[in-house]
Write a protein that holds these residues in place. Structure first.
Motif, short mmCIF file in Angstrom:
data_model
loop_
_atom_site.label_atom_id
_atom_site.label_comp_id
_atom_site.label_asym_id
_atom_site.label_seq_id
_atom_site.Cartn_x
_atom_site.Cartn_y
_atom_site.Cartn_z
N ASN A 14 34.48 29.61 29.50
CA ASN A 14 35.14 28.78 30.51
C ASN A 14 36.66 28.90 30.44
O ASN A 14 37.21 29.38 29.46
N TYR A 15 37.28 28.49 31.52
CA TYR A 15 38.74 28.42 31.62
C TYR A 15 39.09 27.30 32.58
O TYR A 15 38.21 26.69 33.18
N VAL A 16 40.37 26.99 32.68
CA VAL A 16 40.80 25.95 33.61
C VAL A 16 41.72 26.57 34.64
O VAL A 16 42.37 27.58 34.40
N ILE A 17 41.74 25.95 35.83
CA ILE A 17 42.66 26.39 36.87
C ILE A 17 43.74 25.31 36.97
O ILE A 17 43.44 24.16 37.28
N ALA A 18 44.96 25.69 36.65
CA ALA A 18 46.07 24.74 36.64
C ALA A 18 47.14 25.20 37.61
O ALA A 18 47.26 26.38 37.93
N LYS A 19 47.92 24.25 38.05
CA LYS A 19 49.02 24.53 38.97
C LYS A 19 50.22 25.00 38.16
O LYS A 19 50.63 24.36 37.20
N ASP A 20 50.78 26.14 38.55
CA ASP A 20 51.96 26.67 37.89
C ASP A 20 53.17 25.84 38.34
O ASP A 20 53.45 25.76 39.54
N PRO A 21 53.92 25.24 37.40
CA PRO A 21 55.04 24.39 37.81
C PRO A 21 56.17 25.17 38.48
O PRO A 21 56.90 24.62 39.31
N GLY A 22 56.33 26.43 38.17
CA GLY A 22 57.41 27.21 38.76
C GLY A 22 57.15 27.61 40.19
O GLY A 22 58.01 27.49 41.06
N THR A 23 55.94 28.10 40.46
CA THR A 23 55.63 28.60 41.80
C THR A 23 54.80 27.63 42.63
O THR A 23 54.77 27.74 43.85
N GLY A 24 54.11 26.71 41.99
CA GLY A 24 53.25 25.78 42.71
C GLY A 24 51.89 26.35 43.03
O GLY A 24 51.07 25.69 43.66
N ARG A 25 51.59 27.56 42.61
CA ARG A 25 50.29 28.19 42.87
C ARG A 25 49.30 27.83 41.77
O ARG A 25 49.68 27.59 40.64
#
Length: 139
Positions: A14-25
């Motif tokens: 498993n892994y997590v999908i997180a929002k990148d603080p720099g790009t917002g993606r």
């Protein structure tokens, strides 16, 4: 710098999908506590990996030696001496280390269908092969 290609890579479930603080993606990233590490057959014909491969599409799914579905393939080799390793993968690795296995036995343990295996030689003898007769379907 050349990287060594490895036969059995470490895999995570498993892994997590997180929002990148720099790009917002949204981007996949490893969990803080990844859980058990499994052994995955690595494709040695592709270029060596330098970063984790996150399986996001269904056609990229891979299975570990124990049969568990792998979602992250790490660029590291599977080491059976670490703490969080799957015991079923370690047991199959012990069988695969034997030298007297045929390639069909090895493919069966690794989970491949024998039709997907690369052939050593198309026609080892010098005699021409007979054409295969296929039966047509009739209704």
């Amino acid at each position: 710098m050349t990287t060594k290609k490895i036969r059995y890579a470490a895999g995570l479930t498993n892994y997590v999908i997180a929002k990148d603080p720099g790009t917002g993606r949204k981007a996949p990233r490893l969990r803080d506590n990844p859980g058990q590490v499994h052994a995955v057959v690595n494709n040695i014909h592709r270029p060596a990996m330098l970063e984790p491969f996150f399986v996001e599409e269904t056609w990229d799914y891979r299975a570990a030696l124990c049969g568990q579905l792998i979602r992250v393939v790490m660029p590291l080799s599977f080491k059976s001496t670490e703490e969080n390793v799957c015991r079923q993968c370690v047991a199959k690795m012990a069988v695969l280390e034997k030298d007297n296995l045929t390639r069909f036995e090895r493919a069966n343990i690794e989970g491949y269908s024998r039709w997907w295996m690369p052939k050593r030689s198309h026609n080892p003898s010098n005699t021409p092969q007979q054409p295969i007769v296929q039966l047509s379907r009739t209704r």
